[in-house]
Design an enzyme around this catalytic site. Structure first.
Site, PDB file in Angstrom:
ATOM      1  N   TYR A   1      11.748   4.319   0.039  1.00 30.64           N
ATOM      2  CA  TYR A   1      10.604   4.639  -0.807  1.00 30.64           C
ATOM      3  C   TYR A   1       9.703   5.683  -0.154  1.00 30.64           C
ATOM      4  CZ  TYR A   1      12.375   0.085  -2.146  1.00 30.64           C
ATOM      5  OH  TYR A   1      13.204  -0.962  -2.470  1.00 30.64           O
TER       6      TYR A   1
ATOM      7  N   HIS B   1       0.841  -1.199   0.000  1.00 33.87           N
ATOM      8  CA  HIS B   1       0.000   0.000   0.000  1.00 33.87           C
ATOM      9  C   HIS B   1       0.873   1.245   0.000  1.00 33.87           C
ATOM     10  CE1 HIS B   1       0.683  -0.060   4.395  1.00 33.87           C
ATOM     11  NE2 HIS B   1       0.224   1.185   4.426  1.00 33.87           N
TER      12      HIS B   1
END
Length: 176
Positions: A147, A59
């Site tokens: 990230y 997600h």
């Protein structure tokens, strides 16, 4: 089926949570370059500002600010999801409904969106996004998660490299 209503305000800032259908997958980080390319291409065609973003295995959370005359975040998500999925080989199981609609089985159909109300709301969501890799146990230090826009926020002087937040103040369960 419920009647979902989304707040659409031109030029507003929104918080999003977008999930893969398979919550055990690591597809988003495994295909991070494809995701980045897809987002860049979408931004080029349908501009928006990325205030913050974190990508986890299954997600992602982000804050976007739309252009002053534009409230169509759903078009952007449709383009991102479609373009990302289109470039992956078909390996997921598809339901009869997905086959009929010519959908892929990669993404959850819906996503969580929240219209940012004020500066305090913005800061809470901004911190929540950056705290997420620690919350989910992916790292011991946020600076170690590659990230995330956390690194950009450090470079801008918003956070110190050792910032980790206070869980009680950050973990609001936004969309998860």
């Amino acid at each position: 089926m419920p009647n979902y209503r989304r707040a659409r305000v031109p030029g507003a800032t929104y918080f999003f949570t977008v999930n893969l259908r398979d919550r055990t997958s690591d597809l988003l980080i495994h295909e991070i370059e494809l995701l980045r390319e897809t987002v860049r291409a979408t931004k080029a065609r349908h501009p928006f500002h990325i205030d913050a973003w974190v990508v986890l295995p299954e997600h992602m959370h982000c804050l976007w600010t739309l252009p002053p005359d534009d409230a169509d975040f759903s078009l952007r998500w449709k383009v991102i999801k479609f373009a990302f999925s289109k470039r992956l080989p078909v390996s997921e199981a598809l339901s009869a409904s997905q086959q009929h609609r010519r959908e892929r089985g990669i993404w959850q159909r819906r996503y969580w969106e929240h219209l940012i109300r004020d500066e305090r709301d913005y800061q809470r969501h901004f911190d929540y996004i950056h705290y997420n890799p620690l919350k989910h146990g992916h790292v011991q230090r946020l600076v170690d998660w590659p990230y995330s826009s956390f690194h950009r926020a450090i470079a801008m002087g918003i956070y110190a490299p050792d910032w980790c937040g206070v869980p009680e103040q950050i973990d609001g369960g936004y969309g998860e």
